[in-house]
Design a protein around this motif. Structure first.
Motif, PDB file in Angstrom:
ATOM      1  N   ASN A   1       0.837  -1.213   0.000  1.00  0.00           N
ATOM      2  CA  ASN A   1       0.000   0.000   0.000  1.00  0.00           C
ATOM      3  C   ASN A   1       0.867   1.256   0.000  1.00  0.00           C
ATOM      4  O   ASN A   1       0.599   2.218  -0.717  1.00  0.00           O
ATOM      5  CB  ASN A   1      -0.938  -0.018   1.200  1.00  0.00           C
ATOM      6  CG  ASN A   1      -1.898  -1.196   1.151  1.00  0.00           C
ATOM      7  OD1 ASN A   1      -2.271  -1.654   0.059  1.00  0.00           O
ATOM      8  ND2 ASN A   1      -2.295  -1.700   2.312  1.00  0.00           N
TER       9      ASN A   1
ATOM     10  N   ASP B   1       2.499   1.694  -3.418  1.00  0.00           N
ATOM     11  CA  ASP B   1       1.568   2.187  -4.438  1.00  0.00           C
ATOM     12  C   ASP B   1       1.270   3.667  -4.238  1.00  0.00           C
ATOM     13  O   ASP B   1       1.174   4.440  -5.198  1.00  0.00           O
ATOM     14  CB  ASP B   1       0.276   1.374  -4.396  1.00  0.00           C
ATOM     15  CG  ASP B   1       0.510  -0.081  -4.777  1.00  0.00           C
ATOM     16  OD1 ASP B   1       1.538  -0.348  -5.442  1.00  0.00           O
ATOM     17  OD2 ASP B   1      -0.308  -0.941  -4.384  1.00  0.00           O
ATOM     18  N   LYS B   2       1.143   4.098  -2.978  1.00  0.00           N
ATOM     19  CA  LYS B   2       0.853   5.511  -2.696  1.00  0.00           C
ATOM     20  C   LYS B   2       2.022   6.401  -3.106  1.00  0.00           C
ATOM     21  O   LYS B   2       1.833   7.433  -3.762  1.00  0.00           O
ATOM     22  CB  LYS B   2       0.565   5.679  -1.209  1.00  0.00           C
ATOM     23  CG  LYS B   2       0.150   7.084  -0.820  1.00  0.00           C
ATOM     24  CD  LYS B   2      -0.199   7.152   0.663  1.00  0.00           C
ATOM     25  CE  LYS B   2      -0.596   8.564   1.052  1.00  0.00           C
ATOM     26  NZ  LYS B   2      -0.927   8.659   2.493  1.00  0.00           N
TER      27      LYS B   2
END
Length: 1698
Positions: free
Chosen positions: A1626, A1629-1630
């Motif tokens: 996560n 991806d951010k």
């Protein structure tokens, strides 16, 4: 029987007040005898007591019996002999004296009683009968009697006011204090006129008559005759003085209630004039009785005064017991109870057995007796074990108590070097320790050990309850991160707290600088926080500005310059008020330094440290405080000061008479001898060299302490238990023929008389002073834990003493001796070790460096020895000590200790040089010329240098010789000191050395010889400013330019002999009791005031706690000299408006330890360890900054113009008052007043260029070092100049722009103001005047004439401006200076052209320079960065053959030592210069053994070493061949960057074979199992080809990872580092999304391939080819692939990253 006498009632006798006085005369015996004989002539109230009278009284009262008068019967009677005293002791005499005084007093009282009775009886008796008849009948006329001659008139006795009836004058008795003696008069003789002295008592020089006749012929005055007392008089005075000292010592040791405490010793001075000796003695005789009578009155007053005084008793408060002691008492008490219980049980059992009627125990057999004995032994063992346990528990408590002592104090300072901490922080930490201990004592609990807790628990527990510090603040401080800003690069040089402790932190993460500044904020200094100033300013800020605005228009110079001149005049007036006898002139104070709050406090601390006189004056117009610190130089160059504390205890009679004024309302019940008189007396002497000699005496009760010191420039030295000198960075002491030199980091250097140098750290761990460590084996913490001290001998050997008692001796030739366990073990440089067990050999490797030809020996005990071809030997021992033998020098170095250089000249050793009286210049060029044994020992540390040698010299005026060890100390600032072992020290400061050079030969500093002559000349021949210390006499003395002599010694004697005083040249006497304050000797008041004074220090403190200090050239010349000599200092001079210069000094802080051993250590041999350079990460390069403003001098002409400006202002003020008185006062509204005030303020601001109002921090902030300088190689001077000039240009442009804007606004606002109705002051304020100004024609422009102008003189222009200003009418007040003409019609100076020959030389130089420039230009055009057209290439091509990388590598020792000798060889013409071309063939190396090689040496043409070297040429060439090429690896590091978790990634590096032979590579995998290194193509790599190496990472674990793998080739082992960071999916991806938005690039690097993503794409492509729903992808088999496409992309990506 005779009739009994009538007995007299003693109670009926009249009272009699008597006084016992003893007189001790410390004078010449003849004059003392005359005074004692005169005292024998008794007055009416006087009675003399002699020693003989007391002795006769003893015999009369049987207190003493002469042994000669005893009979044999009496001698045999022991009872009689015990009762009778046969020895005349002091106790017997004292007892007899008491009884004698009582007897004398009783006799006088009886005589007075009987006389009174007789007189009363005579008055009461009736008249006789014959008398009555005569009265009645009348008396017959008496017969004529011859006239009686009247006796001579007796001179009436002087009436003395007194409070006694009889005084007993005791002469020559007692020898010890006696209760009956109440007053002792101590008479001291001082001869004020020797004119009447007998010539027989004068010490005359030898051959006096011949010398007198010779001087009469040459008309030379004779030398002064030395006058002195005879030996008999000196002995008599010494005996009298010893009696007085005995009285004082016995009185001091008596109890407070002892009557002996009231004994008073009074000192009287007998000023003896030998021309009128008899008259002087008679006058002093009357003075003695006046003092005795006055004492009786004082005695009565003291009794009345002390009767009403009740001392306040002290309340003794019991301190809480230590919890450790309480625990020890508890353990002892429990042990005692247990022992008592056991003893009671045993006694009960024994009583039960001995009880009557008890059964007798049967007789026991042997087994029962043996069991009892064992039980008794076991019981005894248990008792001993219990005692041992109790003692162990007590020892444990005592150990914990000792452990707690100063533990918190040491804990706070554990993370900082003590040299970075000031005395304020040390004192505060000590108070914290006391408070922590008191907290434990109050709680009465045993504290836990600090070392057994975490940091948080330690801080929370220790700081509980401490004032101002809580747990949360400590936690927050520990969590704070120190933010480093660019300003931290530059330190304020005046802030010595910041200079000493920058970036240093205490244990609680608090900055030392911050803590020191807070401590300094608690100190009170004048002007800081309005100290010495009114709390509320007398004038408001608006009022002050308005007053300045009225004055400034009349000034013909810049406003800032006018204010500075006005300040100088005010300082002159301030000093004239306090010192009117001297003329003050501060026009030479041309330098100004600005200070902020911190630096101003430290400047005051420095200025007030030596107790100068401070005068202040408040300036209401500026709301500032003027402060002047100066040393008063009175006539006679001697000043005395005294300070006394108010008495808080009851004094005795002597102190009551001395002090008299006891103004305290209460007194404590404390003995006055402990804390009575608290005084400080100081005698200050001022030689002409501007030094200070301070002789201070501190008195507390009956104890005295002396502190005598000399302050000269930046050195403070004195004599107290030996000689000491405090320099800026070190401290020197001399005692017992040993010179010590201690530095701030704790290192103490001790120089013995044998030429040894002892180095030892005191109470501190050895700090590593260099970033480069000589420890090749990386032995951490070199000698810091075990070594106690080290001794460098005169032979260059090092003796190391360890804590465990072992001794190590390191020799310069590589030998090592080790003493441990009473056994010596010696290892020589060849590897043979000798011990009590015998001789054995340790492993030793020997190699020859092919590059330098040096031979290298390395032993198993980690000792490295290198023999160089040049002839010098390098030795490195295991502990990091490095030695170098180079010619006749032996150099010893260690990073933690001082460097020592020993020079031995064998020729000088044989010659034995002897120095004569006139050989003062010998040794200046080469110090070894003065050495007697040809040995010089030089020690270097932190800029200081000590030269030690043995000197044999001839004693003056004799044929004897003396040998002494001499130490010469050269300090960092240029000062020199000489220390001689027989007790002489000579001090020459750096400034004094410059003055000696200027008065002497005026050579360049460093080559000056004048100081050298002063060092080796006789003490009486030394010049002014040179101080000599005689350690045998324990004194310091000097003679200044006026021939004044000053001397102080350790015993408290001070001698001052002035050349302007009387011919006797006596020390002026000062009485012991002088008033508080400043005191000048009476004899010196008639002398002239000295012209030379120490320059006062002038400060101005503003209301915002900032200030300035004004200097002259003399005060800063030494500072400027040191900065000019410093290679790391940059001096920046900026020209500012109005002839003001800004002088800035920027110095880079670098360690200045000089390294003498700089040899090249072979790095190519496998046996030599690589030099490990221990680098410390430094955030910034540290610089110091100091700035001065230089103004023009304020001389006579400027003073005249300044006075004219003030006069014009006064005339204008008078005209204003006159106009107001004539026409009245114009009443203005509030709005009009505000408009007028705004205009005045704008005029003031537009004209003001006040640099003094700019804070020091603002001035420092202008000099900024850009961040690029940290990594660039641009010189410091250019960077600082660029930044300073750019900021100055921008600032000047902003000032000009703001001034133009202000001028426009003033012109706009001026029109409505001029139309205000009212009276006008002058014509140009009226409407007509304003109209005239509008329509007035301008001056026509004048064309410039062509002039040959080279230099323009500015002085006539200034005079012209002044004349134009003076010609203006008084009523006109110009708001701006008159405009300057556009042309310059001043004096010019025409250039004188050179001659023909000079011009020809100049043309040749220009031509040669042009040719050089053309050659340089040609070479520059042939560079690769220049194209064929001679222009710089805009697009630089990346040529693969020029690519070079520098990966981390090391030699492949295994291959080189085993396979290199038989490796394949290629012989081509381009390789002819290869080293191994001359190597032996491979077959010869394989087939020929060592024995065959030795057989070949039978031929004389062959040498064994050459044959072995030829066989090893392949190894040598492989190591040292510069033409050798191996592998080219790019990139040299693997940077994966950020990776997504649970992914597989791949990175590719290229390996190119640049060798001429095909070779294979071997990959050594990293330790991390998730990382694999592989090659997809195997086999050897041909020359010039590239092999791809892939690194695959399985990103399973989160977090950063770093590792390395190796690529092994034939010649080298390449280490490739790799690192990366695995992020959560996560988070990755951010971050990836944000990265694409910002830079349109993904977070994953180009060189990193996501293998999972690639596999998915391949699967998708495969599915699309099989599916019928998706379009087909065309596949062209004839598509041409560019083989270099991938290479270009990789090169491009590599360039983008780097």
């Amino acid at each position: 029987m005779p009739p009994k006498k009538e007995e007299i009632d003693l109670n009926a006798l009249p009272p009699l007040k008597h006084l016992c006085v003893s007189i001790r005369i410390e004078a010449a015996k003849s004059r003392a005898t005359k005074l004692l004989n005169l005292l024998k002539t008794c007055k009416s109230f006087q009675k003399n007591i002699q020693r003989d009278e007391i002795l006769a009284f003893c015999k009369e009262k049987q207190l003493y019996v002469d042994p000669a008068t005893l009979t044999d019967k009496q001698k045999k009677d022991p009872k009689f002999m015990a009762e009778v005293a046969t020895e005349l002791t002091s106790e017997v005499m004292n007892k007899a004296f008491q009884l004698f005084i009582q007897d004398q007093v009783l006799a006088v009282r009886k005589a007075r009683y009987l006389a009174a009775q007789a007189q009363a009886a005579e008055k009461a008796a009736p008249p006789k009968k014959d008398d009555k008849k005569d009265t009645k009948k009348g008396a017959k006329e008496p017969p004529a009697v011859a006239p009686i001659v009247e006796p001579e008139k007796v001179v009436p006795e002087k009436d003395y006011p007194k409070n006694f009836d009889l005084v007993f004058i005791v002469q020559g008795f007692p020898q010890v204090p006696q209760e009956q003696i109440e007053l002792i008069i101590h008479v001291k003789e001082r001869v004020i006129n020797w004119g009447g002295v007998d010539m027989n008592q004068i010490e005359q020089p030898e051959e006096f008559q011949d010398d007198f006749e010779k001087r009469m012929e040459e008309f030379v005055p004779p030398p002064p005759i030395k006058r002195q007392y005879s030996e008999e008089s000196l002995n008599y005075a010494a005996s009298e003085r010893s009696v007085i000292e005995e009285f004082k010592s016995v009185r001091a040791s008596s109890l407070p209630s002892d009557p002996l405490r009231q004994l008073t010793i009074k000192e009287l001075i007998l000023d003896m004039d030998l021309d009128a000796e008899e008259e002087t003695i008679k006058q002093f005789y009357e003075t003695i009785f006046e003092e005795i009578c006055q004492f009786s009155i004082d005695q009565q007053q003291y009794a009345e005064w002390i009767a009403n005084k009740k001392p306040i008793p002290l309340i003794n408060k019991e301190a809480p017991k230590d919890p450790f002691d309480l625990e020890v008492e508890r353990i002892k008490h429990e042990a005692q109870l247990a022992e008592e219980q056991q003893k009671a049980a045993e006694e009960a059992i024994l009583a039960e057995k001995n009880k009557k009627g008890a059964k007798k125990e049967p007789k026991k057999n042997e087994a029962e007796l043996e069991a009892e004995r064992q039980a008794e032994a076991e019981k005894h063992r248990l008792n001993e074990l219990r005692k041992q346990q109790i003692q162990d528990a007590i020892d444990q408590q005592l150990k914990m108590k000792t452990k707690l002592h100063l533990q918190y104090y040491k804990r706070q300072l554990s993370d900082v070097q003590l040299q970075k901490v000031g005395p304020g922080t040390l004192l505060e930490c000590l108070l914290d320790q006391l408070q922590a201990e008191s907290t434990y004592l109050t709680n009465s609990q045993v504290p836990p050990s600090l070392e057994d807790q975490d940091d948080s628990d330690q801080v929370n527990r220790i700081l509980t309850g401490l004032k101002g510090q809580g747990n949360e603040s400590v936690k927050n401080r520990k969590q704070e991160q120190v933010t480093e800003s660019p300003k931290q690069l530059i330190l304020d040089e005046c802030d010595w707290i910041e200079m000493r402790a920058y970036f240093a932190q205490l244990h609680d993460q608090q900055l030392v600088v911050e803590r020191e500044h807070k401590i300094f904020d608690n100190l009170c200094y004048p002007g800081i926080d309005r100290q010495g100033m009114p709390e509320i300013p007398e004038k408001s800020e608006k009022m002050r500005k308005a007053i300045k605005a009225k004055l400034h228009p009349f000034v013909n110079v810049d406003v800032n310059e006018f204010e500075r001149r006005q300040l100088l005049l005010q300082f002159e007036e301030l000093l004239k008020e306090n010192e009117p006898e001297k003329e003050w002139h501060f026009g030479d104070r041309i330098y100004m330094e600005r200070h902020n709050r911190n630096t101003l406090r430290q400047k005051f601390y420095e200025a007030l440290l030596n107790d100068p006189q401070v005068i202040m004056k408040y300036l209401p117009d500026d709301d500032a405080l003027m402060i002047c610190c100066y040393y008063k130089n009175p006539p006679g160059r001697t000043l005395r000061k005294k300070w006394s504390a108010e008495w808080r205890v009851l004094p005795n009679l002597e102190y009551y008479i001395q002090v008299r004024n006891f103004n305290s309302d209460y007194f404590y019940d404390i003995d006055y001898q402990k804390i009575g008189a608290i005084t400080e007396r100081c005698k200050i002497m001022y030689p002409t060299d501007n030094s200070l000699i301070l002789a201070t005496k501190f008195t507390v009760g009956e104890q005295e302490r002396l502190r005598y010191r000399v302050i000269k420039e930046n050195i403070v030295f004195g004599i107290q238990c030996g000689f000491y000198a405090q320099f800026k960075e070190s401290r020197m002491s001399v005692q017992d023929q040993i010179m010590n030199l201690t530095f701030k980091n704790g290192l103490c250097l001790r120089f013995t008389q044998m030429g040894e140098v002892v180095q030892q750290y005191h109470n501190q761990k050895a700090q590593e002073s260099s970033q480069h460590s000589f420890n090749l084996y990386d032995n951490t913490d070199i000698n810091s834990e075990q070594e106690i001290k080290r001794v460098i001998t005169g032979q260059g050997s090092v003796i190391i003493y360890k804590k465990d008692g072992s001794i190590i001796i390191l020799y310069s030739n590589g030998n090592v001796s080790h003493y441990k366990n009473n056994m010596w073990i010696t290892t020589n440089n060849k590897g043979y070790r000798q011990s009590p067990k015998g001789v054995d050999k340790i492993p030793c490797a020997i190699r020859t460096d092919p590059e330098s030809g040096s031979k290298v020996y390395i032993r198993d005990d980690q000792t490295l020895i290198i023999y160089y071809k040049e002839g010098y030997q390098y030795t490195q021992h295991q502990d990091g000590t490095v030695m170098l033998i180079k010619g006749d020098k032996i150099i010893v170095e260690h990073p933690n200790f001082a460097s020592v250089v020993v020079t031995i000249d064998k020729a000088k050793q044989r010659s034995g040089t002897i120095m004569r009286k006139n050989n003062t210049t010998v040794g200046f060029d080469n110090i070894i010329d003065r050495s007697h044994d040809g040995r010089i020992v030089e020690t270097f540390y932190q800029g200081c240098k000590v030269v030690s040698y043995l000197e044999k010299y001839e004693i003056p005026d004799s044929k004897q010789y003396k040998t002494n060890r001499i130490h010469l100390l050269y300090t960092q600032d240029g000062g020199v000191s000489k220390c001689v072992a027989d007790g002489e020290v000579v001090i020459i400061t750096a400034e004094e050395r410059v003055r000696l050079n200027n008065k002497g030969e005026k050579r360049q500093l460093g080559q000056d010889i004048d100081y050298w002559v002063q060092l080796f000349s006789l003490p009486d021949e030394r010049r002014s400013g040179v101080y000599t210390i005689d350690l045998e006499r324990k004194c310091i003395f000097t003679r200044d330019e006026e021939a004044n002599y000053f001397e102080i010694d350790e015993d408290g004697h001070v001698v001052t002999k002035l050349s302007t005083a009387s011919a006797q040249n006596q020390e002026p006497y000062t009485p012991d009791q002088i008033p508080d304050g400043i005191f000048v000797d009476e004899e010196n008041k008639v002398l002239p005031t000295p012209k030379q004074w120490i320059p006062p220090r002038l400060f101005l403190v503003r209301n915002d706690n900032t200030g300035i200090e004004l200097y002259n050239q003399y005060q800063l010349q030494d500072y400027f000299r040191l900065k000019s000599e410093n290679a790391f200092t940059t001096k920046i001079i900026e020209d500012m408006p109005n002839n003001v210069k800004s002088i800035s000094f920027i110095t880079e802080l670098k360690q200045q330890n000089k390294k003498f051993i700089d040899v090249k250590i072979p790095q190519t041999l496998d046996i030599v360890p690589k030099i490990i350079q221990k680098t410390t990460i430094i955030a910034h390069r540290v610089f110091t900054f100091r700035n001065f403003l230089e103004y023009p001098p304020f001389e006579k002409e400027e003073r005249i113009h300044h006075e004219l400006s003030l006069q014009r202002f006064e005339i204008w003020q008078k005209n204003i008052l006159k106009t107001q008185n004539e026409f009245g006062i114009l009443q203005k509204s509030e709005e009009e007043k505000e408009i007028e005030f705004a205009i005045q303020m704008k005029i003031l601001e537009s004209r003001r260029t006040d640099y003094s109002t700019e804070s020091y921090d603002q001035a420092k902030s202008k000099i900024q070092i850009p961040e690029q300088q940290i990594t660039s190689v641009e010189p410091l001077e250019q960077t600082l100049l660029k930044s300073a000039r750019v900021q100055q240009t921008v600032q000047q442009a902003f000032v000009d722009l703001s001034r133009k804007a202000q001028t426009v606004q003033i012109q706009k606002q001026f029109k409505p103001f001029t139309e205000v109705k009212g009276f006008a002051i002058h014509y140009f304020e009226t409407n007509e005047g304003l109209d005239y100004l509008k329509s007035a024609p301008e001056d026509p422009p004048i064309k410039k004439q062509r002039q040959k102008v080279v230099q323009i003189n500015e002085e006539p222009q200034q005079l012209q401006i002044i004349e134009q200003f003076d010609q203006q009418p008084e009523g006109i007040v110009p708001l701006e200076q008159p405009p300057q003409p556009q042309y310059n019609n001043l004096l010019t100076k025409v250039i004188i052209k050179p001659s023909v020959f000079t011009q020809a030389e100049i043309d040749d130089e220009i031509r040669q320079k042009r040719l050089n420039d053309e050659s340089v230009k040609y070479r520059m055009q042939k560079r690769k960065d220049i194209d064929v057209y001679g222009k710089e290439r805009k697009d630089k091509k990346l040529v693969p053959c020029l690519l070079k990388t520098n990966p981390k590598l090391e030699l492949n020792q295994k291959y080189i030592l085993t396979d290199a000798t038989t490796d394949n060889r290629v012989k081509i013409s381009s390789m002819a210069t290869r080293v191994y071309q001359q190597a032996a063939p491979v077959n010869q190396i394989r087939n020929e053994g060592m024995h065959q090689t030795i057989i070949r040496t039978l031929d004389k043409k062959n040498n064994l070493d050459e044959l072995i070297d030829k066989k090893n040429l392949m190894v040598t060439g492989d190591i040292n061949d510069r033409l050798k090429k191996d592998l080219l690896i790019y990139p040299i590091s693997v940077q994966f960057g950020e990776l997504r978790q649970n992914g597989i990634y791949e990175f590719k590096i290229n390996v190119k074979n640049e060798d001429i032979m095909t070779q294979r590579i071997v990959l050594k995998q990293p330790q991390n199992s998730n990382i694999k290194v592989l090659m997809k193509v195997m086999g050897p790599i041909s020359l010039g080809l590239v092999r791809e190496v892939f690194i695959q990472v399985s990103a399973d674990k989160l977090g950063q990872f770093s590792d390395e793998f190796q690529i092994l080739s034939k010649h080298s082992i390449y280490t490739i580092p790799l690192n990366g960071n695995v992020l959560d999916q996560n988070i990755f991806d951010k971050l990836n999304t944000e990265q694409i938005k910002l830079s349109s690039k993904p977070l994953l690097k180009k060189n990193v391939k996501d293998m999972l993503q690639q596999f998915k794409q391949q699967d998708i492509i495969g599915d699309s080819q099989d599916s019928d729903l998706l379009p087909k992808i065309n596949y062209d088999k004839n598509y041409k692939i560019d083989p270099f496409q991938n290479q270009k992309k990789e090169d491009q990506s590599y360039d983008d990253e780097n």
